[in-house]
Write a protein that holds these residues in place. Structure first.
Motif, PDB file in Angstrom:
ATOM      1  N   ALA A  39       0.834  -1.203   0.000  1.00 12.78           N
ATOM      2  CA  ALA A  39       0.000   0.000   0.000  1.00 12.78           C
ATOM      3  C   ALA A  39       0.871   1.255   0.000  1.00 12.78           C
ATOM      4  O   ALA A  39       0.587   2.231  -0.717  1.00 12.78           O
ATOM      5  N   PHE A  40       1.953   1.232   0.778  1.00 17.15           N
ATOM      6  CA  PHE A  40       2.874   2.376   0.806  1.00 17.15           C
ATOM      7  C   PHE A  40       3.547   2.566  -0.555  1.00 17.15           C
ATOM      8  O   PHE A  40       3.683   3.701  -1.039  1.00 17.15           O
ATOM      9  N   ASN A  41       3.963   1.478  -1.164  1.00 14.92           N
ATOM     10  CA  ASN A  41       4.632   1.562  -2.465  1.00 14.92           C
ATOM     11  C   ASN A  41       3.701   2.139  -3.532  1.00 14.92           C
ATOM     12  O   ASN A  41       4.104   2.993  -4.330  1.00 14.92           O
ATOM     13  N   ILE A  42       2.466   1.656  -3.554  1.00 14.26           N
ATOM     14  CA  ILE A  42       1.497   2.149  -4.537  1.00 14.26           C
ATOM     15  C   ILE A  42       1.222   3.632  -4.317  1.00 14.26           C
ATOM     16  O   ILE A  42       1.174   4.423  -5.268  1.00 14.26           O
ATOM     17  N   LEU A  43       1.045   4.020  -3.048  1.00 15.41           N
ATOM     18  CA  LEU A  43       0.796   5.427  -2.734  1.00 15.41           C
ATOM     19  C   LEU A  43       1.975   6.296  -3.166  1.00 15.41           C
ATOM     20  O   LEU A  43       1.787   7.400  -3.700  1.00 15.41           O
ATOM     21  N   SER A  44       3.197   5.806  -2.960  1.00 19.47           N
ATOM     22  CA  SER A  44       4.389   6.558  -3.352  1.00 19.47           C
ATOM     23  C   SER A  44       4.445   6.750  -4.871  1.00 19.47           C
ATOM     24  O   SER A  44       4.785   7.832  -5.356  1.00 19.47           O
ATOM     25  N   LEU A  45       4.095   5.701  -5.622  1.00 20.02           N
ATOM     26  CA  LEU A  45       4.110   5.798  -7.084  1.00 20.02           C
ATOM     27  C   LEU A  45       3.023   6.746  -7.590  1.00 20.02           C
ATOM     28  O   LEU A  45       3.226   7.469  -8.575  1.00 20.02           O
ATOM     29  N   ILE A  46       1.870   6.750  -6.908  1.00 22.28           N
ATOM     30  CA  ILE A  46       0.808   7.679  -7.285  1.00 22.28           C
ATOM     31  C   ILE A  46       1.259   9.125  -7.058  1.00 22.28           C
ATOM     32  O   ILE A  46       1.037  10.003  -7.903  1.00 22.28           O
ATOM     33  N   VAL A  47       1.897   9.372  -5.921  1.00 25.02           N
ATOM     34  CA  VAL A  47       2.418  10.708  -5.633  1.00 25.02           C
ATOM     35  C   VAL A  47       3.455  11.108  -6.670  1.00 25.02           C
ATOM     36  O   VAL A  47       3.468  12.249  -7.166  1.00 25.02           O
ATOM     37  N   LEU A  48       4.352  10.171  -7.025  1.00 17.17           N
ATOM     38  CA  LEU A  48       5.365  10.442  -8.046  1.00 17.17           C
ATOM     39  C   LEU A  48       4.716  10.816  -9.376  1.00 17.17           C
ATOM     40  O   LEU A  48       5.163  11.754 -10.063  1.00 17.17           O
TER      41      LEU A  48
END
Length: 267
Positions: A39-48
């Motif tokens: 979930a953290f990884n996906i959120l980070s990629l969305i922010v990127l």
């Protein structure tokens, strides 16, 4: 000894038994942790994505898209690589998944996991995950008599179920005194660094104080309270000067409750 239990003898020759966590509870905890990281990884990629999408043409020319991507990669590497190591050390051997499953990592001698053990245990996690899908770790846990993976063998650790403190129906005199004073561990909030700075000697000092609190004469207790407050309070960010004896007593008793939760598994 039952293979699902671990018996440890204290220096006083008292035997303490831990229930060893098996493949089921450990796998469930690991899946929970992986879902959180995912979930953290996906959120980070969305922010990127939104950062890159929102960059102006001038920013793109002078900065390019390499800087946000590099920062994201570094953050993901640190979080995914350090999650288990940091959480297990600073949270008493428990990741979020382990907390939910009621298990924790301890040393084979029953003590809390050390910084070095946590580092070694999670460094070997790379080998345990080979060849894919944590296959080697699963096989080791399943067939080992104490349900250890390779990281546990090298680091000298073991995963056990939380030992629930057995509460007596009748409160002890000290518990009654704490209730009468309206004291609880929530009255003193200490960060993880402060908790880790308090060692076994500090715990034994405040434990001895609390156990003798109601037995020693008042004059001797007042003197002992002031002496211990001068030793321990600076370590937890409290100033003993100018405080009444009752207030010093309350602070020390609350500190005892806080450390009791931290050291209750220690031998």
């Amino acid at each position: 000894m039952n293979e699902d239990h671990l018996d440890i003898k204290t220096p006083e020759f008292v035997s303490i038994q831990f229930q060893i966590a098996g493949l089921g509870s450990r796998s469930a905890a690991f899946i929970i942790d992986q879902l959180l990281l995912m979930a953290f990884n996906i959120l980070s990629l969305i922010v990127l994505f939104f950062v890159l999408d929102g960059m102006s043409k001038m920013e793109f020319i002078f900065i390019g898209n390499s800087l946000p991507i590099a920062i994201t990669i570094i953050v993901l590497f640190l979080v995914n690589g350090g999650y288990f190591f940091a959480y297990e050390f600073f949270s008493g051997g428990r990741t979020l998944g382990k907390k939910l499953m009621g298990i924790r990592v301890i040393q084979e001698n029953g003590h809390s996991i050390t910084l070095l053990s946590s580092f070694i245990r999670n460094l070997i996690r790379i080998i345990d995950s080979l060849p894919t899908a944590y296959f080697l770790g699963i096989i080791m846990i399943f067939f080992h008599s104490k349900h250890k993976r390779l990281g546990d063998l090298v680091a000298g650790t073991i995963v056990v179920h939380e030992r629930k403190a057995k509460r007596k129906k009748k409160l002890s005199p000290l518990e009654n005194e704490l209730n009468n004073r309206g004291l609880s561990k929530d009255d003193l909030i200490l960060d993880e660094w402060t908790l880790k700075s308090l060692g076994m000697k500090d715990w034994k000092l405040v434990k001895t104080y609390a156990s003798r609190f109601l037995q020693i004469p008042l004059d001797e207790r007042n003197q002992l309270t002031e002496q211990i407050a001068v030793i321990l309070f600076p370590k937890v960010g409290l100033d003993p000067s100018g405080k009444a004896t009752d207030e010093l007593e309350n602070n020390l008793l609350v500190l005892y409750l806080v450390l009791l939760e931290e050291w209750e598994f220690e031998l």
